[in-house]
Scaffold this motif. Structure first.
Motif, PDB file in Angstrom:
ATOM      1  N   THR A  51      96.275  19.899  57.751  1.00 32.30           N
ATOM      2  CA  THR A  51      97.520  19.605  58.454  1.00 32.30           C
ATOM      3  C   THR A  51      97.666  20.532  59.652  1.00 32.30           C
ATOM      4  OG1 THR A  51      98.750  21.132  57.047  1.00 32.30           O
ATOM      5  CG2 THR A  51      98.653  18.846  56.336  1.00 32.30           C
ATOM      6  N   GLY A  52      98.604  20.223  60.504  1.00 27.51           N
ATOM      7  CA  GLY A  52      98.887  21.125  61.612  1.00 27.51           C
ATOM      8  C   GLY A  52      98.495  20.580  62.964  1.00 27.51           C
ATOM      9  N   GLY A  53      97.866  19.433  63.024  1.00 25.15           N
ATOM     10  CA  GLY A  53      97.535  18.831  64.307  1.00 25.15           C
ATOM     11  C   GLY A  53      96.168  19.233  64.826  1.00 25.15           C
ATOM     12  N   GLU A  54      95.902  18.832  66.035  1.00 27.50           N
ATOM     13  CA  GLU A  54      94.619  19.071  66.674  1.00 27.50           C
ATOM     14  C   GLU A  54      94.571  20.463  67.315  1.00 27.50           C
ATOM     15  OE1 GLU A  54      91.927  17.060  66.881  1.00 27.50           O
ATOM     16  OE2 GLU A  54      92.886  15.542  65.643  1.00 27.50           O
ATOM     17  N   LEU A  55      93.515  21.190  67.027  1.00 24.71           N
ATOM     18  CA  LEU A  55      93.339  22.519  67.621  1.00 24.71           C
ATOM     19  C   LEU A  55      93.200  22.420  69.135  1.00 24.71           C
ATOM     20  CD1 LEU A  55      92.990  25.550  67.307  1.00 24.71           C
ATOM     21  CD2 LEU A  55      90.567  25.159  66.845  1.00 24.71           C
ATOM     22  N   LEU A  56      92.492  21.418  69.623  1.00 25.88           N
ATOM     23  CA  LEU A  56      92.314  21.252  71.065  1.00 25.88           C
ATOM     24  C   LEU A  56      93.657  21.086  71.773  1.00 25.88           C
ATOM     25  CD1 LEU A  56      90.535  20.945  73.553  1.00 25.88           C
ATOM     26  CD2 LEU A  56      90.313  18.516  72.996  1.00 25.88           C
ATOM     27  N   THR A  57      94.550  20.302  71.196  1.00 26.50           N
ATOM     28  CA  THR A  57      95.873  20.104  71.794  1.00 26.50           C
ATOM     29  C   THR A  57      96.627  21.423  71.893  1.00 26.50           C
ATOM     30  OG1 THR A  57      95.966  17.875  70.889  1.00 26.50           O
ATOM     31  CG2 THR A  57      98.054  18.845  71.590  1.00 26.50           C
ATOM     32  N   LYS A  63      98.847  29.011  77.455  1.00 25.22           N
ATOM     33  CA  LYS A  63      98.250  29.577  78.656  1.00 25.22           C
ATOM     34  C   LYS A  63      97.231  30.660  78.304  1.00 25.22           C
ATOM     35  CE  LYS A  63     102.324  28.745  81.452  1.00 25.22           C
ATOM     36  NZ  LYS A  63     101.958  27.759  82.400  1.00 25.22           N
ATOM     37  N   LYS A  64      97.460  31.333  77.187  1.00 20.27           N
ATOM     38  CA  LYS A  64      96.578  32.412  76.748  1.00 20.27           C
ATOM     39  C   LYS A  64      96.144  32.109  75.321  1.00 20.27           C
ATOM     40  CE  LYS A  64      96.564  37.316  75.748  1.00 20.27           C
ATOM     41  NZ  LYS A  64      97.393  38.479  75.506  1.00 20.27           N
ATOM     42  N   PHE A  65      94.868  32.229  75.058  1.00 25.71           N
ATOM     43  CA  PHE A  65      94.335  31.946  73.726  1.00 25.71           C
ATOM     44  C   PHE A  65      93.255  32.977  73.450  1.00 25.71           C
ATOM     45  CE2 PHE A  65      94.677  28.821  70.479  1.00 25.71           C
ATOM     46  CZ  PHE A  65      93.474  28.874  69.788  1.00 25.71           C
ATOM     47  N   ASP A  66      93.611  34.029  72.705  1.00 26.39           N
ATOM     48  CA  ASP A  66      92.659  35.109  72.469  1.00 26.39           C
ATOM     49  C   ASP A  66      92.186  35.119  71.012  1.00 26.39           C
ATOM     50  OD1 ASP A  66      94.775  36.225  71.040  1.00 26.39           O
ATOM     51  OD2 ASP A  66      95.313  37.609  72.631  1.00 26.39           O
ATOM     52  N   VAL A  67      91.409  36.127  70.655  1.00 28.99           N
ATOM     53  CA  VAL A  67      90.839  36.246  69.322  1.00 28.99           C
ATOM     54  C   VAL A  67      91.934  36.354  68.261  1.00 28.99           C
ATOM     55  CG1 VAL A  67      89.383  37.662  67.841  1.00 28.99           C
ATOM     56  CG2 VAL A  67      88.728  37.274  70.202  1.00 28.99           C
ATOM     57  N   TYR A  68      92.985  37.083  68.562  1.00 25.18           N
ATOM     58  CA  TYR A  68      94.101  37.210  67.615  1.00 25.18           C
ATOM     59  C   TYR A  68      94.702  35.836  67.312  1.00 25.18           C
ATOM     60  CZ  TYR A  68      98.686  38.180  65.707  1.00 25.18           C
ATOM     61  OH  TYR A  68      99.806  38.165  64.920  1.00 25.18           O
ATOM     62  N   ASP A  69      94.961  35.061  68.376  1.00 20.65           N
ATOM     63  CA  ASP A  69      95.520  33.723  68.197  1.00 20.65           C
ATOM     64  C   ASP A  69      94.580  32.844  67.368  1.00 20.65           C
ATOM     65  OD1 ASP A  69      97.822  34.272  69.715  1.00 20.65           O
ATOM     66  OD2 ASP A  69      96.766  33.795  71.581  1.00 20.65           O
ATOM     67  N   SER A  70      93.313  32.901  67.654  1.00 15.70           N
ATOM     68  CA  SER A  70      92.333  32.101  66.906  1.00 15.70           C
ATOM     69  C   SER A  70      92.358  32.429  65.422  1.00 15.70           C
ATOM     70  CB  SER A  70      90.916  32.358  67.443  1.00 15.70           C
ATOM     71  OG  SER A  70      90.831  32.030  68.792  1.00 15.70           O
ATOM     72  N   GLY A  71      92.352  33.690  65.097  1.00 13.60           N
ATOM     73  CA  GLY A  71      92.371  34.121  63.698  1.00 13.60           C
ATOM     74  C   GLY A  71      93.645  33.693  62.982  1.00 13.60           C
ATOM     75  N   ARG A  72      94.774  33.824  63.681  1.00 11.49           N
ATOM     76  CA  ARG A  72      96.057  33.420  63.099  1.00 11.49           C
ATOM     77  C   ARG A  72      96.087  31.923  62.825  1.00 11.49           C
ATOM     78  NH1 ARG A  72     100.048  31.261  65.594  1.00 11.49           N
ATOM     79  NH2 ARG A  72      99.314  31.855  67.646  1.00 11.49           N
ATOM     80  N   ILE A  73      95.617  31.138  63.750  1.00 12.89           N
ATOM     81  CA  ILE A  73      95.629  29.681  63.587  1.00 12.89           C
ATOM     82  C   ILE A  73      94.680  29.240  62.473  1.00 12.89           C
ATOM     83  CG2 ILE A  73      94.970  27.509  64.711  1.00 12.89           C
ATOM     84  CD1 ILE A  73      96.029  28.873  67.329  1.00 12.89           C
TER      85      ILE A  73
END
Length: 75
Positions: A51-57, A63-73
């Motif tokens: 669940t949660g939708g498309e990662l690409l979207t 505007k910013k997508f870093d390693v921290y954001d990736s790990g959290r998602i």
């Protein structure tokens, strides 16, 4: 997944991907592949629910997508 536009090499690649996914599917960080089927026109893949939708979207909206954001998602 429709076979209508798949060339023979793509069908072979699909079989290879399924074999790889089955081999690693029990890893806790990888979506579980429960079953897959095929008929003359298509492949059908049964996986665990994500669940949660498309990662690409989400990536396109931020505007910013870093390693921290990736790990959290991914968590």
């Amino acid at each position: 997944m429709s076979k209508a536009y798949m060339e023979d090499k793509h069908i072979k690649e699909f079989y290879n991907e399924i074999c790889i996914h089955q081999a690693i599917s029990d890893h806790p960080s990888i979506m579980t592949l429960h079953h897959w089927f095929e008929d003359q026109k298509r492949f059908m893949i049964v996986t665990e629910l994500s669940t949660g939708g498309e990662l690409l979207t989400l990536m396109q909206q931020q505007k910013k997508f870093d390693v921290y954001d990736s790990g959290r998602i991914l968590k």
